[in-house]
Motif scaffolding. Sequence first.
Motif, PDB file in Angstrom:
ATOM      1  N   VAL A 280       0.859  -1.183   0.000  1.00  0.00           N
ATOM      2  CA  VAL A 280       0.000   0.000   0.000  1.00  0.00           C
ATOM      3  C   VAL A 280       0.898   1.237   0.000  1.00  0.00           C
ATOM      4  CG1 VAL A 280      -1.830   1.229   1.232  1.00  0.00           C
ATOM      5  CG2 VAL A 280      -1.685  -1.257   1.381  1.00  0.00           C
ATOM      6  N   VAL A 281       0.630   2.171  -0.899  1.00  0.00           N
ATOM      7  CA  VAL A 281       1.433   3.396  -0.951  1.00  0.00           C
ATOM      8  C   VAL A 281       0.658   4.520  -0.281  1.00  0.00           C
ATOM      9  CG1 VAL A 281       2.707   4.981  -2.414  1.00  0.00           C
ATOM     10  CG2 VAL A 281       2.376   2.627  -3.144  1.00  0.00           C
ATOM     11  N   VAL A 282       1.310   5.172   0.677  1.00  0.00           N
ATOM     12  CA  VAL A 282       0.663   6.263   1.408  1.00  0.00           C
ATOM     13  C   VAL A 282       1.426   7.562   1.158  1.00  0.00           C
ATOM     14  CG1 VAL A 282       0.119   7.154   3.710  1.00  0.00           C
ATOM     15  CG2 VAL A 282      -0.247   4.729   3.200  1.00  0.00           C
ATOM     16  N   ASP A 283       0.689   8.582   0.736  1.00  0.00           N
ATOM     17  CA  ASP A 283       1.259   9.922   0.564  1.00  0.00           C
ATOM     18  C   ASP A 283       0.889  10.699   1.814  1.00  0.00           C
ATOM     19  OD1 ASP A 283       1.653  12.631  -0.074  1.00  0.00           O
ATOM     20  OD2 ASP A 283       1.455  12.203  -2.218  1.00  0.00           O
ATOM     21  N   THR A 284       1.873  11.146   2.565  1.00  0.00           N
ATOM     22  CA  THR A 284       1.584  11.793   3.852  1.00  0.00           C
ATOM     23  C   THR A 284       1.785  13.314   3.788  1.00  0.00           C
ATOM     24  OG1 THR A 284       1.825  11.479   6.229  1.00  0.00           O
ATOM     25  CG2 THR A 284       3.853  11.479   4.957  1.00  0.00           C
ATOM     26  N   ARG A 285       1.766  13.853   2.546  1.00  0.00           N
ATOM     27  CA  ARG A 285       1.869  15.314   2.383  1.00  0.00           C
ATOM     28  C   ARG A 285       0.476  15.952   2.545  1.00  0.00           C
ATOM     29  NH1 ARG A 285       4.138  15.818  -3.444  1.00  0.00           N
ATOM     30  NH2 ARG A 285       2.459  14.289  -3.678  1.00  0.00           N
ATOM     31  N   ALA A 292      -1.074  18.418  -6.743  1.00  0.00           N
ATOM     32  CA  ALA A 292      -0.118  18.881  -7.759  1.00  0.00           C
ATOM     33  C   ALA A 292       0.668  17.735  -8.398  1.00  0.00           C
ATOM     34  CB  ALA A 292       0.841  19.886  -7.136  1.00  0.00           C
ATOM     35  N   GLY A 293       0.478  16.526  -7.909  1.00  0.00           N
ATOM     36  CA  GLY A 293       1.187  15.360  -8.479  1.00  0.00           C
ATOM     37  C   GLY A 293       1.504  14.354  -7.397  1.00  0.00           C
ATOM     38  N   HIS A 294       1.274  13.084  -7.700  1.00  0.00           N
ATOM     39  CA  HIS A 294       1.545  12.049  -6.703  1.00  0.00           C
ATOM     40  C   HIS A 294       1.796  10.715  -7.386  1.00  0.00           C
ATOM     41  CE1 HIS A 294      -2.905  12.088  -7.284  1.00  0.00           C
ATOM     42  NE2 HIS A 294      -2.699  10.788  -7.368  1.00  0.00           N
ATOM     43  N   ILE A 295       2.259   9.737  -6.629  1.00  0.00           N
ATOM     44  CA  ILE A 295       2.471   8.391  -7.167  1.00  0.00           C
ATOM     45  C   ILE A 295       1.096   7.764  -7.437  1.00  0.00           C
ATOM     46  CG2 ILE A 295       3.395   6.078  -6.665  1.00  0.00           C
ATOM     47  CD1 ILE A 295       5.583   7.410  -5.024  1.00  0.00           C
ATOM     48  N   VAL A 296       0.994   7.093  -8.568  1.00  0.00           N
ATOM     49  CA  VAL A 296      -0.291   6.506  -8.975  1.00  0.00           C
ATOM     50  C   VAL A 296      -0.829   5.591  -7.872  1.00  0.00           C
ATOM     51  CG1 VAL A 296      -1.449   5.094 -10.728  1.00  0.00           C
ATOM     52  CG2 VAL A 296       0.475   6.541 -11.372  1.00  0.00           C
ATOM     53  N   ASN A 297      -2.108   5.719  -7.578  1.00  0.00           N
ATOM     54  CA  ASN A 297      -2.803   4.909  -6.569  1.00  0.00           C
ATOM     55  C   ASN A 297      -2.370   5.180  -5.123  1.00  0.00           C
ATOM     56  OD1 ASN A 297      -4.327   3.616  -8.519  1.00  0.00           O
ATOM     57  ND2 ASN A 297      -2.839   1.965  -8.776  1.00  0.00           N
ATOM     58  N   ALA A 298      -1.577   6.238  -4.901  1.00  0.00           N
ATOM     59  CA  ALA A 298      -1.182   6.534  -3.519  1.00  0.00           C
ATOM     60  C   ALA A 298      -2.396   7.012  -2.735  1.00  0.00           C
ATOM     61  CB  ALA A 298      -0.099   7.600  -3.503  1.00  0.00           C
ATOM     62  N   LEU A 299      -2.471   6.526  -1.503  1.00  0.00           N
ATOM     63  CA  LEU A 299      -3.539   6.946  -0.589  1.00  0.00           C
ATOM     64  C   LEU A 299      -3.097   8.246   0.068  1.00  0.00           C
ATOM     65  CD1 LEU A 299      -4.320   3.753   1.422  1.00  0.00           C
ATOM     66  CD2 LEU A 299      -5.956   5.512   1.006  1.00  0.00           C
ATOM     67  N   LEU A 300      -3.955   9.240   0.086  1.00  0.00           N
ATOM     68  CA  LEU A 300      -3.585  10.497   0.745  1.00  0.00           C
ATOM     69  C   LEU A 300      -3.943  10.417   2.228  1.00  0.00           C
ATOM     70  CD1 LEU A 300      -2.696  13.484   0.730  1.00  0.00           C
ATOM     71  CD2 LEU A 300      -5.078  14.074   0.225  1.00  0.00           C
ATOM     72  N   PHE A 308      -5.876   9.777  12.963  1.00  0.00           N
ATOM     73  CA  PHE A 308      -7.328   9.871  13.053  1.00  0.00           C
ATOM     74  C   PHE A 308      -8.026   9.293  11.822  1.00  0.00           C
ATOM     75  CE2 PHE A 308      -5.199  13.317  15.288  1.00  0.00           C
ATOM     76  CZ  PHE A 308      -5.569  13.009  16.583  1.00  0.00           C
ATOM     77  N   LYS A 309      -7.365   9.433  10.682  1.00  0.00           N
ATOM     78  CA  LYS A 309      -8.011   9.018   9.421  1.00  0.00           C
ATOM     79  C   LYS A 309      -7.656   7.593   8.993  1.00  0.00           C
ATOM     80  CE  LYS A 309     -10.236  12.808   8.002  1.00  0.00           C
ATOM     81  NZ  LYS A 309      -9.795  13.957   7.235  1.00  0.00           N
ATOM     82  N   ILE A 310      -6.603   7.044   9.607  1.00  0.00           N
ATOM     83  CA  ILE A 310      -6.107   5.762   9.112  1.00  0.00           C
ATOM     84  C   ILE A 310      -7.162   4.658   9.224  1.00  0.00           C
ATOM     85  CG2 ILE A 310      -5.010   4.946  11.253  1.00  0.00           C
ATOM     86  CD1 ILE A 310      -2.606   4.178   9.342  1.00  0.00           C
ATOM     87  N   GLY A 311      -8.008   4.773  10.238  1.00  0.00           N
ATOM     88  CA  GLY A 311      -9.059   3.773  10.456  1.00  0.00           C
ATOM     89  C   GLY A 311     -10.097   3.753   9.343  1.00  0.00           C
ATOM     90  N   ASN A 312     -10.140   4.836   8.555  1.00  0.00           N
ATOM     91  CA  ASN A 312     -11.134   4.902   7.472  1.00  0.00           C
ATOM     92  C   ASN A 312     -10.639   4.213   6.194  1.00  0.00           C
ATOM     93  OD1 ASN A 312     -12.376   6.544   9.279  1.00  0.00           O
ATOM     94  ND2 ASN A 312     -11.838   8.457   8.256  1.00  0.00           N
ATOM     95  N   SER A 313      -9.372   3.769   6.197  1.00  0.00           N
ATOM     96  CA  SER A 313      -8.802   3.200   4.973  1.00  0.00           C
ATOM     97  C   SER A 313      -8.814   1.680   5.038  1.00  0.00           C
ATOM     98  CB  SER A 313      -7.355   3.662   4.797  1.00  0.00           C
ATOM     99  OG  SER A 313      -7.292   5.049   4.876  1.00  0.00           O
ATOM    100  N   PRO A 314      -9.727   1.038   4.302  1.00  0.00           N
ATOM    101  CA  PRO A 314      -9.777  -0.431   4.352  1.00  0.00           C
ATOM    102  C   PRO A 314      -8.467  -1.069   3.904  1.00  0.00           C
ATOM    103  CG  PRO A 314     -11.280   0.472   2.668  1.00  0.00           C
ATOM    104  CD  PRO A 314     -10.763   1.629   3.428  1.00  0.00           C
ATOM    105  N   GLU A 315      -7.734  -0.362   3.017  1.00  0.00           N
ATOM    106  CA  GLU A 315      -6.448  -0.914   2.529  1.00  0.00           C
ATOM    107  C   GLU A 315      -5.467  -1.109   3.684  1.00  0.00           C
ATOM    108  OE1 GLU A 315      -7.937   1.826   1.520  1.00  0.00           O
ATOM    109  OE2 GLU A 315      -7.835   2.094  -0.646  1.00  0.00           O
ATOM    110  N   LEU A 316      -5.669  -0.342   4.785  1.00  0.00           N
ATOM    111  CA  LEU A 316      -4.715  -0.393   5.888  1.00  0.00           C
ATOM    112  C   LEU A 316      -5.297  -1.093   7.118  1.00  0.00           C
ATOM    113  CD1 LEU A 316      -3.284   3.184   5.392  1.00  0.00           C
ATOM    114  CD2 LEU A 316      -2.016   1.059   5.117  1.00  0.00           C
TER     115      LEU A 316
END
Length: 361
Positions: A280-285, A292-300, A308-316
Amino acid sequence: MIFKQLFDAETWTYSYLIADSVSKEAVFIDPVNTHIEDYINLLDAHGLQLIYSLETHVHADHITASGLLRQRLGAQTAVSRLCGAETADVQIQDGDIFKLGVTEHIKVIATPGHTRGSIAFLWRDRVFTGDSLLIAGCGRTDFQGGDAGALYDCITQRLFTLPDETLVYPGHDYQGLWVSSIMQERTSNPRLAGKTREQFIEIMNGLNLPKPRLIDAAVPANRYCGLDENERQDAIAVREAARPVRNDITPQDMVAVAKQQITEVTVTTAKQLLAEGNIVVVDTREESEYAAGHIVNALLLPRGVLEFKIGNSPELADKSKAVLIYCRTGGRSALAAQTLQQLGYNNVLSMAGGFDAWQKA
Ligand SMILES: [Fe+2]
């Protein structure tokens, strides 16, 4: 002096016992967790007191016994400060010396390349090379901050410059060989003898080895001296409580500390891992940077809301899942990776250099 070479047939790992027969002080180098009872019996049989468990690096193929030896015998655990093994008692640096009694000295030689924190131990006429220099071979350089050029440099400049007759005791052997010498390796190791740095790098880059069987379990566990999840959380709590309060700490200090506790990978390794999939790719910016640009399929997941938000991501949802995290330059992602580890994620990688380096590559 007392010296024993021990073998784990399951993982083809060599461990070593060195002891001073006068003071009865002893060390193990690279002990394996499944042999804990044998080690204790061996120490008892010789009336030895284990002072240290020394690691040549954070292993990917077996779990260390060092945490168990600390629990059972009070021995201090020691690993390179570059390995990110936060709970180790001694964070080893190049040139450090471990003493047993008054006469035995074990000297540390930094040998980065197989992993960033790999070291060798020089004792009397013997050098314990871990996975850096093997008999007629060397360790792979494609994981855990590995670097073929660095490995070539440290083997040729730091190990091959030891006296010819120095005995080489490796971390593994898969052919039943158990000792070599510096001269033998310098003159006949097929990966190194007569090879230029460029040739060596080419050989290493062309190996295409499968991923080590135990890496997903062993690397995170070994960062905690081989302890299991509950034990490691206890160990962290004890360390945290003992940590002095600092008033002068800078953000750079915090990032530097975080980087010691996490695993960084280069952009090249990150690309390989993405190509292999199952990560799983996570963008933490921040959102605007992502837009403005990110790695394809990266989770923001901006660092400010990560917990607080990590619990909302089923991928994680699965905390053992491999996670690659990045930011702009690698600072925020190091801190975020540290946070994920604190939250129980045990296979987190931070991309060194961040999205800037990714775009340049
Ligand atoms: Fe290794």
